[in-house]
Design a protein around this motif. Structure first.
Motif, PDB file in Angstrom:
ATOM      1  N   HIS A  89       8.377   6.259  45.487  1.00 10.91           N
ATOM      2  CA  HIS A  89       7.778   4.985  45.054  1.00 10.91           C
ATOM      3  C   HIS A  89       8.719   4.181  44.158  1.00 10.91           C
ATOM      4  N   ALA A  90       9.991   4.541  44.148  1.00 13.12           N
ATOM      5  CA  ALA A  90      10.911   3.948  43.182  1.00 13.12           C
ATOM      6  C   ALA A  90      11.897   2.964  43.800  1.00 13.12           C
ATOM      7  N   HIS A  91      12.165   1.928  43.056  1.00  9.62           N
ATOM      8  CA  HIS A  91      13.296   1.047  43.338  1.00  9.62           C
ATOM      9  C   HIS A  91      14.568   1.661  42.776  1.00  9.62           C
ATOM     10  N   GLU A  92      14.469   2.238  41.580  1.00  9.85           N
ATOM     11  CA  GLU A  92      15.552   3.017  40.977  1.00  9.85           C
ATOM     12  C   GLU A  92      14.972   4.343  40.498  1.00  9.85           C
ATOM     13  N   PHE A  93      15.757   5.406  40.629  1.00  7.30           N
ATOM     14  CA  PHE A  93      15.281   6.739  40.246  1.00  7.30           C
ATOM     15  C   PHE A  93      16.456   7.527  39.688  1.00  7.30           C
ATOM     16  N   PHE A  94      16.239   8.142  38.528  1.00  8.03           N
ATOM     17  CA  PHE A  94      17.303   8.905  37.868  1.00  8.03           C
ATOM     18  C   PHE A  94      16.698  10.134  37.205  1.00  8.03           C
ATOM     19  N   THR A  95      17.397  11.270  37.278  1.00  5.89           N
ATOM     20  CA  THR A  95      16.981  12.459  36.530  1.00  5.89           C
ATOM     21  C   THR A  95      18.186  13.097  35.865  1.00  5.89           C
ATOM     22  N   ALA A  96      17.922  13.719  34.717  1.00  5.64           N
ATOM     23  CA  ALA A  96      18.940  14.490  34.012  1.00  5.64           C
ATOM     24  C   ALA A  96      18.357  15.843  33.652  1.00  5.64           C
ATOM     25  N   THR A  97      19.095  16.904  33.953  1.00  7.38           N
ATOM     26  CA  THR A  97      18.723  18.257  33.563  1.00  7.38           C
ATOM     27  C   THR A  97      19.630  18.665  32.411  1.00  7.38           C
ATOM     28  N   VAL A  98      19.024  19.031  31.275  1.00  7.53           N
ATOM     29  CA  VAL A  98      19.800  19.211  30.045  1.00  7.53           C
ATOM     30  C   VAL A  98      19.324  20.444  29.268  1.00  7.53           C
ATOM     31  N   LYS A  99      20.242  20.988  28.436  1.00  5.28           N
ATOM     32  CA  LYS A  99      19.923  22.103  27.541  1.00  5.28           C
ATOM     33  C   LYS A  99      20.310  21.729  26.121  1.00  5.28           C
ATOM     34  N   ALA A 100      19.396  21.928  25.193  1.00  8.56           N
ATOM     35  CA  ALA A 100      19.644  21.540  23.804  1.00  8.56           C
ATOM     36  C   ALA A 100      20.660  22.487  23.155  1.00  8.56           C
ATOM     37  N   TYR A 101      21.579  21.902  22.387  1.00 10.65           N
ATOM     38  CA  TYR A 101      22.446  22.703  21.523  1.00 10.65           C
ATOM     39  C   TYR A 101      22.213  22.378  20.047  1.00 10.65           C
ATOM     40  N   SER A 102      21.472  21.322  19.779  1.00  9.62           N
ATOM     41  CA  SER A 102      21.132  20.953  18.404  1.00  9.62           C
ATOM     42  C   SER A 102      19.815  20.193  18.421  1.00  9.62           C
ATOM     43  N   SER A 103      18.873  20.578  17.565  1.00  6.54           N
ATOM     44  CA  SER A 103      17.594  19.874  17.525  1.00  6.54           C
ATOM     45  C   SER A 103      16.930  20.073  16.176  1.00  6.54           C
ATOM     46  N   ARG A 104      16.380  19.001  15.650  1.00  2.00           N
ATOM     47  CA  ARG A 104      15.576  19.098  14.433  1.00  2.00           C
ATOM     48  C   ARG A 104      14.341  18.206  14.586  1.00  2.00           C
ATOM     49  N   GLY A 105      13.265  18.650  13.970  1.00  4.34           N
ATOM     50  CA  GLY A 105      12.021  17.909  14.058  1.00  4.34           C
ATOM     51  C   GLY A 105      11.165  18.373  15.225  1.00  4.34           C
ATOM     52  N   SER A 106      10.167  17.555  15.558  1.00  4.60           N
ATOM     53  CA  SER A 106       9.212  17.952  16.597  1.00  4.60           C
ATOM     54  C   SER A 106       8.651  16.726  17.296  1.00  4.60           C
ATOM     55  N   TRP A 107       8.026  16.990  18.436  1.00  7.04           N
ATOM     56  CA  TRP A 107       7.370  15.959  19.232  1.00  7.04           C
ATOM     57  C   TRP A 107       5.975  16.463  19.545  1.00  7.04           C
ATOM     58  N   SER A 108       4.959  15.838  18.976  1.00  3.01           N
ATOM     59  CA  SER A 108       3.576  16.306  19.108  1.00  3.01           C
ATOM     60  C   SER A 108       3.469  17.790  18.772  1.00  3.01           C
ATOM     61  N   GLY A 109       4.200  18.198  17.740  1.00  2.00           N
ATOM     62  CA  GLY A 109       4.176  19.571  17.274  1.00  2.00           C
ATOM     63  C   GLY A 109       5.094  20.522  18.011  1.00  2.00           C
ATOM     64  N   PHE A 110       5.743  20.071  19.074  1.00  2.00           N
ATOM     65  CA  PHE A 110       6.635  20.927  19.864  1.00  2.00           C
ATOM     66  C   PHE A 110       8.070  20.750  19.386  1.00  2.00           C
ATOM     67  N   SER A 111       8.763  21.864  19.149  1.00  2.00           N
ATOM     68  CA  SER A 111      10.162  21.833  18.737  1.00  2.00           C
ATOM     69  C   SER A 111      11.037  22.470  19.810  1.00  2.00           C
ATOM     70  N   MET A 112      12.164  21.837  20.100  1.00  2.95           N
ATOM     71  CA  MET A 112      13.111  22.370  21.077  1.00  2.95           C
ATOM     72  C   MET A 112      13.848  23.580  20.501  1.00  2.95           C
ATOM     73  N   SER A 113      14.109  24.567  21.360  1.00  7.19           N
ATOM     74  CA  SER A 113      14.922  25.719  20.998  1.00  7.19           C
ATOM     75  C   SER A 113      16.298  25.579  21.634  1.00  7.19           C
ATOM     76  N   CYS A 114      17.296  26.123  20.966  1.00  2.00           N
ATOM     77  CA  CYS A 114      18.681  26.010  21.435  1.00  2.00           C
ATOM     78  C   CYS A 114      19.215  27.387  21.795  1.00  2.00           C
ATOM     79  N   SER A 115      19.679  27.532  23.015  1.00  2.00           N
ATOM     80  CA  SER A 115      20.241  28.816  23.436  1.00  2.00           C
ATOM     81  C   SER A 115      21.646  29.014  22.897  1.00  2.00           C
ATOM     82  N   ASP A 116      22.373  27.934  22.721  1.00  2.00           N
ATOM     83  CA  ASP A 116      23.744  27.979  22.208  1.00  2.00           C
ATOM     84  C   ASP A 116      23.916  26.810  21.252  1.00  2.00           C
ATOM     85  N   PRO A 117      24.136  27.076  19.950  1.00  2.00           N
ATOM     86  CA  PRO A 117      24.205  25.986  18.965  1.00  2.00           C
ATOM     87  C   PRO A 117      25.525  25.231  18.959  1.00  2.00           C
TER      88      PRO A 117
END
Length: 231
Positions: A89-117
């Motif tokens: 259904h898109a005129h433009e479509f983009f996706t990114a698959t990513v892994k966190a290496y640094s994160s602070r804070g939260s989003w609706s109570g959820f915090s990202m974990s980092c496998s490699d800092p």
């Protein structure tokens, strides 16, 4: 071992599919229920022209999903019905698959974990900055946001930028991809962006915030006319 992997999608709904696009806001996260390995999900809108704006876009949308493994993230990106529906259904479509290496804070109570800092020594990285803006600070925030957005448009080493959010004015996020960590640092530590960050912390603009940097596993598609292919 932690293997959290996120998939961010950016979609500009095709002109003949706007009814379907509008229904995404009504359905919210329901189409994402029961997806294997899904830990966290947000269905997002965007500002006019896909950036920070007090005027919401009628067609530009997004999603941000965090999975318990790279395997489940890849399976979602390649074969889930909801991703295929967005793409169809898109005129433009983009996706990114990513892994966190640094994160602070939260989003609706959820915090990202980092496998490699450790940030990658070379190659592209991504950044996600999101915040719940205090209503009493909204006007001050938007005054600072405009110069920062103008600055990023001319920043060296920027591959892609998108302004997204859960709700206009008060729940905003910025997603960017950069050539390398040095390019992001150069932008973040000077000019309008640095002034905005100092004001946000110094004057308590946010009731909740999350600042995350990622290694880019894969990114491909089109956003705001720009073709991206990172593998």
């Amino acid at each position: 071992m932690n293997d959290q992997t996120a998939v961010l999608g950016l979609i500009d709904i095709a002109s003949d599919a706007r009814g379907w696009g509008f229904s995404r806001y009504i359905l919210g996260k329901r189409p994402f229920h029961h997806i294997p390995g899904l830990l966290f999900c947000k269905v997002l809108g965007s500002g006019m022209n896909g950036g920070f704006s007090t005027t919401p876009s009628l067609t530009k949308q997004g999603f941000f999903c965090v999975f318990d493994s790279e395997h489940h993230a890849a399976r979602f990106r390649e074969s889930s019905l909801i991703v295929k529906a967005y793409e169809n259904h898109a005129h433009e479509f983009f996706t990114a698959t990513v892994k966190a290496y640094s994160s602070r804070g939260s989003w609706s109570g959820f915090s990202m974990s980092c496998s490699d800092p450790n940030p990658p020594s070379q190659g592209p990285i991504a950044s996600l900055t999101r915040a719940s803006i205090r209503p009493s600070k909204a006007i001050a925030f938007w005054k600072k946001a405009k110069p920062a957005e103008a600055a990023i448009a001319h920043a060296s080493g920027k591959i892609l930028t998108a302004g997204v959010g859960e709700a206009p004015y008060f729940r905003q996020a910025t997603f960017t991809i950069w050539d390398n960590a040095q390019s992001l640092e150069q932008y973040a530590q000077q000019g309008a962006h640095l002034a905005a960050i100092k004001a946000a912390y110094g004057q308590s603009y946010f009731s909740e915030s999350m600042f995350t940097r990622f290694k880019v596993i894969q990114a491909r598609g089109v956003w705001q006319g720009k073709h991206v292919n990172i593998t």
